[in-house]
Design a protein around this motif. Structure first.
Motif, PDB file in Angstrom:
ATOM      1  N   UNK A  29       0.862  -1.187   0.000  1.00  0.00           N
ATOM      2  CA  UNK A  29       0.000   0.000   0.000  1.00  0.00           C
ATOM      3  C   UNK A  29       0.893   1.230   0.000  1.00  0.00           C
ATOM      4  N   UNK A  30       0.356   2.381  -0.386  1.00  0.00           N
ATOM      5  CA  UNK A  30       1.141   3.620  -0.269  1.00  0.00           C
ATOM      6  C   UNK A  30       1.452   3.899   1.203  1.00  0.00           C
TER       7      UNK A  30
ATOM      8  N   UNK B  71       4.979  -8.439   9.258  1.00  0.00           N
ATOM      9  CA  UNK B  71       4.357  -7.508   8.321  1.00  0.00           C
ATOM     10  C   UNK B  71       3.295  -6.645   8.997  1.00  0.00           C
ATOM     11  N   UNK B  72       3.373  -5.344   8.747  1.00  0.00           N
ATOM     12  CA  UNK B  72       2.304  -4.420   9.133  1.00  0.00           C
ATOM     13  C   UNK B  72       1.248  -4.445   8.035  1.00  0.00           C
ATOM     14  N   UNK B  73      -0.002  -4.693   8.419  1.00  0.00           N
ATOM     15  CA  UNK B  73      -1.093  -4.790   7.450  1.00  0.00           C
ATOM     16  C   UNK B  73      -1.908  -3.495   7.494  1.00  0.00           C
ATOM     17  N   UNK B  74      -1.845  -2.683   6.443  1.00  0.00           N
ATOM     18  CA  UNK B  74      -2.544  -1.392   6.438  1.00  0.00           C
ATOM     19  C   UNK B  74      -4.064  -1.540   6.437  1.00  0.00           C
ATOM     20  N   UNK B  75      -4.740  -0.439   6.724  1.00  0.00           N
ATOM     21  CA  UNK B  75      -6.203  -0.437   6.806  1.00  0.00           C
ATOM     22  C   UNK B  75      -6.842  -0.817   5.478  1.00  0.00           C
TER      23      UNK B  75
ATOM     24  N   UNK C 291     -11.789  -8.308   3.626  1.00  0.00           N
ATOM     25  CA  UNK C 291     -11.599  -9.735   3.942  1.00  0.00           C
ATOM     26  C   UNK C 291     -11.221 -10.587   2.739  1.00  0.00           C
ATOM     27  N   UNK C 292     -11.759 -10.261   1.575  1.00  0.00           N
ATOM     28  CA  UNK C 292     -11.449 -11.047   0.374  1.00  0.00           C
ATOM     29  C   UNK C 292      -9.965 -10.926   0.036  1.00  0.00           C
ATOM     30  N   UNK C 293      -9.460  -9.731   0.132  1.00  0.00           N
ATOM     31  CA  UNK C 293      -8.051  -9.486  -0.161  1.00  0.00           C
ATOM     32  C   UNK C 293      -7.147 -10.221   0.831  1.00  0.00           C
ATOM     33  N   UNK C 294      -7.525 -10.197   2.105  1.00  0.00           N
ATOM     34  CA  UNK C 294      -6.744 -10.884   3.134  1.00  0.00           C
ATOM     35  C   UNK C 294      -6.711 -12.390   2.886  1.00  0.00           C
ATOM     36  N   UNK C 295      -7.861 -12.945   2.559  1.00  0.00           N
ATOM     37  CA  UNK C 295      -7.942 -14.390   2.328  1.00  0.00           C
ATOM     38  C   UNK C 295      -7.137 -14.799   1.107  1.00  0.00           C
ATOM     39  N   UNK C 296      -7.207 -13.996   0.057  1.00  0.00           N
ATOM     40  CA  UNK C 296      -6.480 -14.313  -1.176  1.00  0.00           C
ATOM     41  C   UNK C 296      -4.970 -14.335  -0.941  1.00  0.00           C
ATOM     42  N   UNK C 297      -4.477 -13.465  -0.057  1.00  0.00           N
ATOM     43  CA  UNK C 297      -3.041 -13.417   0.238  1.00  0.00           C
ATOM     44  C   UNK C 297      -2.637 -14.401   1.328  1.00  0.00           C
TER      45      UNK C 297
ATOM     46  N   UNK D 269      -6.978  -8.682  11.986  1.00  0.00           N
ATOM     47  CA  UNK D 269      -7.488  -7.484  12.660  1.00  0.00           C
ATOM     48  C   UNK D 269      -6.465  -6.359  12.544  1.00  0.00           C
ATOM     49  N   UNK D 270      -6.969  -5.134  12.504  1.00  0.00           N
ATOM     50  CA  UNK D 270      -6.082  -3.976  12.398  1.00  0.00           C
ATOM     51  C   UNK D 270      -5.213  -3.869  13.647  1.00  0.00           C
ATOM     52  N   UNK D 271      -3.914  -3.713  13.442  1.00  0.00           N
ATOM     53  CA  UNK D 271      -2.974  -3.515  14.548  1.00  0.00           C
ATOM     54  C   UNK D 271      -1.987  -2.426  14.164  1.00  0.00           C
TER      55      UNK D 271
END
Length: 445
Positions: free
Chosen positions: A114-115, A148-152, A158-164, A172-174
């Motif tokens: 992400x940017x 890895x930091x997962x951006x908002x 959820x679809x994007x998270x599952x695909x990766x 969950x956002x951290x």
């Protein structure tokens, strides 16, 4: 058939045995050293395909399967890395440095891309960001965690998270400080030894992060922005006098909080030198005063609106660099700590930046071309193991050098008085050689 394996590869095989014992399956035990050899060995690219072409033509599929798709748990290898890191540089005089490193990336399919601000580029760019933990003693760092930091833009999809392939527990956002605290808990549970936690202002500005370190009983020294609010150490809580209406039910401080830079405006500044650099002693002007952090519970104070009450007592440290740049820090170190110790502790954080650079330039941390969570973290783990091995060789070389120096000194004629008294030197300072590089063979044509 002539054995073309080099000395360092034989040594790597022996050093990796505790890791391989945790992998189980013989195919994994064969692929792991191969992958790490590819990271350490020759070649500009350290992604799977070029490494397989150099080291094991015809085995690309097996090597790719090992790192991207294989059904094995990385946790035992992560645990062994902590054991080896502690053995190399752990101790009460070690520091644990919290930071993050960005890896520029094209497209939007790679996990977590992400940017974001990329410190390596000095600007916002499309990249992945890894929160890092580095255990260091003297000038020897060992990277022990990359998460890895997962951006908002990802956690809200959820679809994007599952695909990766992002595991459920990481969806969950951290925040980065929250990730860092979770990793600190992991290394503490493993018994890794260190004396102080260091972090830059990206983490130090977070009151929950500082409080989390204190709650865990850890010493810490962190950067803060210049406008971070603090109270004088002698601040007291008083009952406000109500001009009218009912009596007030909550205490308020007898003075208002002030910005860190203003608190140090009239402090006594001193030149402090903390270590040798490539161009001589490193020094800057420092000042330090005891304060109370303004991170207590929020409270309405007079006509100032919601303000944070005084928190714990800490050191507020300022640094004026020769370049004109000014930096500010908080540290919960004891009140009797002298200024030079405060400065040296704060400046020990630089070692993680060196580790990030070496992991990328020497070992290809940012060369991974896959898109999955699992593949990225396994590649990062392999680079950390490779880095720990190189630091093992570096320390071994320094130990041999020191032993040879002692042998040479003891061989002097007994009747001769030394012209000067030998000073005690740590093997992790000036006597320490640079990161030990392997004797890299040229790739076969």
């Amino acid at each position: 058939m002539v054995d073309t394996k080099s000395k360092w590869e034989d040594e790597l095989g022996r050093w990796l045995k505790p890791f391989l014992d945790r992998l189980g399956h013989k195919a994994r035990r064969r692929m792991c050293p191969l992958y790490i050899s590819g990271l350490i060995g020759p070649g500009d690219r350290k992604s799977v395909q070029p490494m397989a072409a150099r080291l094991a033509p015809g085995e690309y599929d097996q090597l790719h399967h090992f790192i991207a798709d294989g059904l094995w748990d990385a946790a035992p290898l992560e645990a062994e890395l902590l054991v080896q890191a502690d053995r190399l540089v752990g101790g009460k005089d070690a520091v644990l440095v919290i930071d993050d490193t960005a890896m520029p990336k094209k497209g939007d399919r790679s996990v977590g891309v992400a940017p974001q601000y990329a410190s390596s580029l000095g600007k916002t760019a499309n990249c992945q960001t890894l929160v890092s933990l580095t255990l260091a003693r003297g000038e020897v760092p060992v990277m022990v965690a990359l998460r890895l930091f997962v951006p908002e833009s990802w956690t809200s999809n959820p679809v994007r998270l599952k695909r990766a392939g992002v595991p459920v527990e990481y969806r969950a956002a951290r925040t980065k400080p929250e990730i860092a605290l979770a990793e600190i808990d992991r290394v503490m549970a493993a018994g890794m030894r260190f004396g102080c936690v260091l972090a830059d202002a990206g983490y130090g500005l977070s009151a929950p992060f500082r409080q989390g370190l204190t709650t865990r009983g850890l010493a810490w020294a962190v950067g803060i922005p210049r406008h971070q609010k603090v109270y004088p150490v002698e601040v007291k809580l008083i009952w406000p006098v109500a001009g009218r209406g009912r009596p007030r039910k909550r205490h308020i401080p007898d003075v208002l909080s002030t910005a860190a830079e203003d608190m140090l405006a009239n402090a006594k500044w001193q030149n402090v030198s903390w270590r040798n650099g490539t161009k001589g002693r490193l020094e800057a002007r420092f000042a330090a005063v005891r304060v109370r952090t303004a991170d207590g519970p929020p409270q309405r104070i007079k006509d100032m609106g919601q303000q944070h009450l005084p928190g714990d007592e800490a050191w507020l440290i300022g640094e004026h660099r020769t370049s004109g740049e000014k930096k500010y820090y908080l540290a919960n170190m004891p009140a009797k700590t002298n200024l030079r110790t405060l400065a040296a502790t704060i400046k020990a954080r630089w070692i993680c930046e060196q580790a990030h650079q070496q992991l990328k330039e020497e070992l290809g941390l940012d060369h991974f071309e896959g898109r999955s969570w699992q593949g990225l973290h396994r590649h990062a783990l392999m680079t950390m193991i490779a880095y720990a091995f190189l630091q093992h060789r570096r320390l071994a070389q320094a130990g041999r050098k020191k032993k040879n120096q002692r042998s040479t000194t003891s061989a002097e004629p007994t009747g001769r008085t030394p012209s000067h008294r030998r000073s005690h030197r740590s093997t992790t300072t000036s006597a320490m050689p640079a990161l030990q590089k392997t004797n890299r063979r040229k790739a076969a044509a």
